[in-house]
Design a protein around this motif. Structure first.
Motif, PDB file in Angstrom:
ATOM      1  N   ASP A 150     -15.474  33.243 -24.424  1.00  0.00           N
ATOM      2  CA  ASP A 150     -14.307  33.768 -25.133  1.00  0.00           C
ATOM      3  C   ASP A 150     -14.212  33.135 -26.513  1.00  0.00           C
ATOM      4  O   ASP A 150     -14.343  31.907 -26.661  1.00  0.00           O
ATOM      5  N   ILE A 151     -13.982  33.943 -27.515  1.00  0.00           N
ATOM      6  CA  ILE A 151     -13.884  33.494 -28.897  1.00  0.00           C
ATOM      7  C   ILE A 151     -12.410  33.452 -29.284  1.00  0.00           C
ATOM      8  O   ILE A 151     -11.706  34.475 -29.217  1.00  0.00           O
ATOM      9  N   ALA A 152     -11.937  32.279 -29.690  1.00  0.00           N
ATOM     10  CA  ALA A 152     -10.512  32.110 -29.980  1.00  0.00           C
ATOM     11  C   ALA A 152     -10.092  32.846 -31.238  1.00  0.00           C
ATOM     12  O   ALA A 152      -9.001  33.416 -31.302  1.00  0.00           O
ATOM     13  N   SER A 153     -10.937  32.840 -32.274  1.00  0.00           N
ATOM     14  CA  SER A 153     -10.579  33.499 -33.529  1.00  0.00           C
ATOM     15  C   SER A 153     -11.842  33.952 -34.237  1.00  0.00           C
ATOM     16  O   SER A 153     -12.948  33.504 -33.926  1.00  0.00           O
ATOM     17  N   ALA A 154     -11.655  34.831 -35.195  1.00  0.00           N
ATOM     18  CA  ALA A 154     -12.798  35.381 -35.923  1.00  0.00           C
ATOM     19  C   ALA A 154     -13.627  34.285 -36.578  1.00  0.00           C
ATOM     20  O   ALA A 154     -14.862  34.353 -36.618  1.00  0.00           O
ATOM     21  N   GLU A 155     -12.955  33.252 -37.071  1.00  0.00           N
ATOM     22  CA  GLU A 155     -13.668  32.176 -37.767  1.00  0.00           C
ATOM     23  C   GLU A 155     -14.572  31.383 -36.826  1.00  0.00           C
ATOM     24  O   GLU A 155     -15.508  30.710 -37.277  1.00  0.00           O
ATOM     25  N   GLU A 156     -14.317  31.445 -35.530  1.00  0.00           N
ATOM     26  CA  GLU A 156     -15.071  30.638 -34.578  1.00  0.00           C
ATOM     27  C   GLU A 156     -16.286  31.355 -33.997  1.00  0.00           C
ATOM     28  O   GLU A 156     -17.076  30.740 -33.277  1.00  0.00           O
ATOM     29  N   LEU A 157     -16.466  32.658 -34.286  1.00  0.00           N
ATOM     30  CA  LEU A 157     -17.572  33.395 -33.662  1.00  0.00           C
ATOM     31  C   LEU A 157     -18.930  32.827 -34.053  1.00  0.00           C
ATOM     32  O   LEU A 157     -19.748  32.483 -33.193  1.00  0.00           O
ATOM     33  N   ARG A 158     -19.194  32.737 -35.342  1.00  0.00           N
ATOM     34  CA  ARG A 158     -20.498  32.254 -35.783  1.00  0.00           C
ATOM     35  C   ARG A 158     -20.757  30.815 -35.317  1.00  0.00           C
ATOM     36  O   ARG A 158     -21.845  30.534 -34.807  1.00  0.00           O
ATOM     37  N   PRO A 159     -19.801  29.887 -35.492  1.00  0.00           N
ATOM     38  CA  PRO A 159     -20.055  28.530 -34.976  1.00  0.00           C
ATOM     39  C   PRO A 159     -20.292  28.510 -33.459  1.00  0.00           C
ATOM     40  O   PRO A 159     -21.135  27.745 -32.974  1.00  0.00           O
ATOM     41  N   ALA A 160     -19.566  29.341 -32.702  1.00  0.00           N
ATOM     42  CA  ALA A 160     -19.742  29.358 -31.244  1.00  0.00           C
ATOM     43  C   ALA A 160     -21.145  29.824 -30.870  1.00  0.00           C
ATOM     44  O   ALA A 160     -21.773  29.279 -29.948  1.00  0.00           O
ATOM     45  N   LEU A 161     -21.666  30.812 -31.579  1.00  0.00           N
ATOM     46  CA  LEU A 161     -23.018  31.278 -31.310  1.00  0.00           C
ATOM     47  C   LEU A 161     -24.046  30.228 -31.727  1.00  0.00           C
ATOM     48  O   LEU A 161     -25.041  29.998 -31.030  1.00  0.00           O
ATOM     49  N   ALA A 162     -23.791  29.596 -32.870  1.00  0.00           N
ATOM     50  CA  ALA A 162     -24.716  28.563 -33.342  1.00  0.00           C
ATOM     51  C   ALA A 162     -24.780  27.384 -32.374  1.00  0.00           C
ATOM     52  O   ALA A 162     -25.856  26.807 -32.157  1.00  0.00           O
ATOM     53  N   GLU A 163     -23.653  27.013 -31.776  1.00  0.00           N
ATOM     54  CA  GLU A 163     -23.638  25.912 -30.807  1.00  0.00           C
ATOM     55  C   GLU A 163     -24.566  26.191 -29.632  1.00  0.00           C
ATOM     56  O   GLU A 163     -25.124  25.274 -29.031  1.00  0.00           O
ATOM     57  N   ARG A 164     -24.733  27.440 -29.308  1.00  0.00           N
ATOM     58  CA  ARG A 164     -25.580  27.821 -28.178  1.00  0.00           C
ATOM     59  C   ARG A 164     -26.974  28.225 -28.627  1.00  0.00           C
ATOM     60  O   ARG A 164     -27.719  28.872 -27.890  1.00  0.00           O
ATOM     61  N   GLY A 165     -27.323  27.840 -29.844  1.00  0.00           N
ATOM     62  CA  GLY A 165     -28.685  28.029 -30.333  1.00  0.00           C
ATOM     63  C   GLY A 165     -29.008  29.405 -30.858  1.00  0.00           C
ATOM     64  O   GLY A 165     -30.176  29.697 -31.145  1.00  0.00           O
ATOM     65  N   ILE A 166     -28.034  30.278 -31.001  1.00  0.00           N
ATOM     66  CA  ILE A 166     -28.297  31.636 -31.476  1.00  0.00           C
ATOM     67  C   ILE A 166     -28.240  31.648 -33.001  1.00  0.00           C
ATOM     68  O   ILE A 166     -27.207  31.330 -33.590  1.00  0.00           O
ATOM     69  N   GLU A 167     -29.353  31.979 -33.614  1.00  0.00           N
ATOM     70  CA  GLU A 167     -29.447  32.030 -35.071  1.00  0.00           C
ATOM     71  C   GLU A 167     -29.277  33.474 -35.517  1.00  0.00           C
ATOM     72  O   GLU A 167     -30.112  34.340 -35.225  1.00  0.00           O
ATOM     73  N   LEU A 168     -28.176  33.750 -36.226  1.00  0.00           N
ATOM     74  CA  LEU A 168     -27.882  35.120 -36.629  1.00  0.00           C
ATOM     75  C   LEU A 168     -28.727  35.580 -37.814  1.00  0.00           C
ATOM     76  O   LEU A 168     -29.037  36.766 -37.939  1.00  0.00           O
TER      77      LEU A 168
END
Length: 665
Positions: free
Chosen positions: A168-186
């Motif tokens: 779950d993503i708390a806010s729009a600003e947290e989407l990219r950091p949340a994906l990056a934390e799990r190793g996903i490079e956009l």
């Protein structure tokens, strides 16, 4: 997204788009909380019909006012759409951000399309991949959007094997950091960098490296297959290195998407690099990929040895008759014989040497034989290469082997063109047979679809002819000469390949050539100007270079004006007659003598350098002589003299269209 936002009044910052194999991510900076208020004119009847003679509102205006809920004092005169109307100003309050973004997100997601689309459990959604989830957030608030049955929320999905695959993503600003934390490079650019860097590290551990330039396309493809690149090195038995390098790399790169490892001299090492998507048991993945590669190399080795066992390449030729080429055009065997016959005709046009004729005849007997080999049946991209390798190993001459390889060149826009005369003739015959034959049987290239390879064939002919600018037989081979030779041979097989089909094929090839020139940075007006030279592609580069220099010269502009004036007044098909007893005026005789004294020139620049007296004589002729004289014979004599001038003008440029090139310069 930019277009949709632009159609609203919602203020926003930059729009960023990134993609991985599992997700498309759009981030919009600084989105306002609501649209700005606006003032809108609502149009009523034309002003002339808005009031009666007494100045009272007309019936049309009264109906408009009732509909808008306004009084006569609110009505104003306004110009709308070029006409004067009775109108009222209406304040339109801005919509809230969620009211704007909801329909906008729905529009963007449901409008996604690719070259090839699919449908899945939701028949109203169509895209190249199934759309599984939709996250739409403005700050911490979920945007109320839906794409068919798919409702927007705040839950995204990460790696399938992650301990928490749904996040779950708390806010729009947290989407990219949340994906990056799990190793996903956009960023695909950073993924490419990661793929290459990790591959180089793994290759260095075994004393090798990855050829970054040669594998750039493969690295880019791999970067679009993984979200989290994890490099894995695998090994294979050194005995497979006995196979030709192109066989090994085709299996690795084309079939498996592996990066070959090379030593300092560029030779292949018995290792490869692959990329897993996220954390995994690297040893197990390496073993699995090694097993797959080993099986493919065993197959390749078996095909190689079996094909070469008899040592007789002619034994493969009858197998071509069992392969269908296209409806109406017969088998691959028939096509191979057509190619050989067309190449022979072209060889007669260019007067090939005895040695080249011997090579051409033998290569023609074997042309396309490798399509019947087990190796090429399994790996079609090796066609041509296998023909050359098998020819060398069975005692054919190097010239024949080279011609067989060059028949398949160029495969791509970056591929080399044939360098030997037999290779050139066979490659031209191959592509001309395909282009004319398929067009004659109804094939077409439309939009981005070209299933028959018509564009590739046309561009191949153009690139080969263009490369012949220094060949002694350059004048003998034109685009239409080559296509006509193919059409003649096709008609012998009862294929309807007449003048119309030849012209269609030529125009198609010329359009591809024009696009190629524009892609190379040549200005559109110059490409149009060299249109008449397109039939001789070898001349085009020289003509373009000459034009580029001549456009700055005043004497060339004067020459262009004179040629255009002649072409406007002389009817097409007028016979050139520089001498006639009826031409007795001083200006007529001067033009005739000037034309006779004009030295022959094979270049546009040379003709321009020598044209000063001719330009002056033509201008004097037009000033002093009534070309369209009432007397028929005299008029024809004067037109014949001008036609003789036009006949001497170089025909490699479109003189009528040079105005545009001159004005741009």
């Amino acid at each position: 997204m930019r277009e949709a936002l632009g159609a609203s009044r919602l203020e926003h910052g930059d729009v960023h788009v990134d993609a991985t194999p599992r997700r498309i991510v759009v981030t919009v900076d600084d989105v306002a909380a609501r649209e700005a208020d606006a003032v809108q004119w609502r149009k009523g009847p034309k002003w002339a019909a808005a009031f009666d003679d007494s100045g009272a509102p007309s019936k049309a205006l009264r109906g408009f006012m009732r509909g808008q809920g306004v009084e006569p004092a609110d009505v104003q005169e306004a110009e709308i759409g070029g006409n004067t109307h009775a109108a009222v100003r209406v304040n339109v309050p801005g919509r809230g951000v969620l009211d704007v973004l909801g329909p906008l997100v729905t529009q963007v997601v449901t409008g996604l399309r690719a070259d090839k689309n699919m449908r899945w459990s939701d028949p109203e959604l169509s895209y190249s991949r199934a759309i599984r989830w939709l996250v739409a957030l403005w700050g911490p608030v979920v945007v109320p959007a839906a794409a068919s049955r798919l409702v927007a929320g705040r839950t995204t999905h990460v790696h399938r094997l992650d301990v928490q695959p749904a996040v779950d993503i708390a806010s729009a600003e947290e989407l990219r950091p949340a994906l990056a934390e799990r190793g996903i490079e956009l960023s695909v650019t950073r993924r490419r960098e990661q793929v290459l860097a990790r591959a180089q590290e793994l290759a260095a551990e075994v004393g090798g490296h990855i050829d970054a330039e040669a594998t750039a396309g493969l690295v880019a493809e791999i970067a679009n297959l993984v979200e989290t690149p994890v490099g894995i090195r695998g090994d294979f038995a050194a005995r497979y290195l006995e196979l030709p390098e192109q066989v090994l790399t085709t299996v690795m790169a084309t079939h498996q998407r592996y990066l070959p490892v090379r030593d300092a001299d560029g030779a292949l090492l018995p290792h490869f690099i692959t990329m897993a998507n996220g954390a995994c048991d690297e040893a197990a993945v390496a073993r699995g990929n090694e097993s797959v590669l080993r099986a493919r190399y065993e197959d390749a080795l078996f095909f190689w040895n079996t094909d070469l066992e008899s040592g007789d390449l002619d034994a493969f030729v009858p197998g071509l008759d069992k392969l269908t080429f296209a409806d109406g055009l017969g088998s691959v065997g028939l096509r191979a014989r057509r190619i050989a016959d067309v190449a022979t005709v072209l060889g007669q046009l260019v007067h090939v040497t005895d040695a080249d004729r011997t090579t051409l005849n033998r290569a023609g007997e074997l042309i396309k034989f490798d399509l019947a080999t087990q190796m090429v049946i399994e790996m079609s991209s090796l066609a041509g290469f296998v023909a050359g390798e098998y020819a060398r190993r069975t005692g054919e001459s190097e010239a024949v082997a080279t011609a067989l390889v060059e028949t398949e060149q160029p495969r791509t826009s970056a591929d080399a063109t044939p360098e030997t005369v037999p290779g050139v003739l066979l490659a031209l015959a191959d592509r001309a047979d395909l282009l004319v034959g398929l067009l004659a049987t109804g094939a077409k290239a439309t939009g981005s679809s070209d299933p028959f390879g018509l564009r590739r064939a046309a561009l191949g002919i153009v690139r080969i002819l263009r490369s012949l600018h220094q060949a002694p037989f350059v004048e003998a081979l034109t685009l239409r000469t080559v296509l006509q030779a193919a059409a003649d041979r096709l008609r012998a097989q009862d294929v309807a390949a007449g003048p119309e089909q030849v012209q269609t094929a030529a125009e198609f090839a010329e359009s591809r050539f024009a696009q190629l020139l524009r892609d190379e940075g040549i200005r559109a007006e110059l490409v149009t100007a060299v249109g008449p030279a397109m039939d001789r592609p070898a001349r085009v580069d020289q003509t373009l270079a000459e034009l580029d220099a001549l456009l700055d010269r005043a004497d060339f502009a004067a020459l262009v004006a004179v040629v255009q004036r002649i072409n406007r007044i002389v009817p097409p098909g007028t016979a050139a007659r520089p001498a006639s007893d009826l031409l007795t005026e001083k200006a007529e005789l001067a033009l005739r003598d000037t034309l006779a004294a004009l030295p022959p020139s094979s270049s546009l620049t040379g003709f321009t350098d020598d044209s000063a007296d001719l330009v002056a004589s033509v201008n004097t002729f037009f000033d002093a002589i009534l070309v369209m004289a009432p007397q028929e014979e005299l008029r024809q004599a004067r037109l014949g003299l001008l036609a003789a001038v036009a006949e001497r003008v170089p025909g490699d440029v479109d003189w009528a269209g040079l105005d545009t090139a001159l004005s741009v310069r």
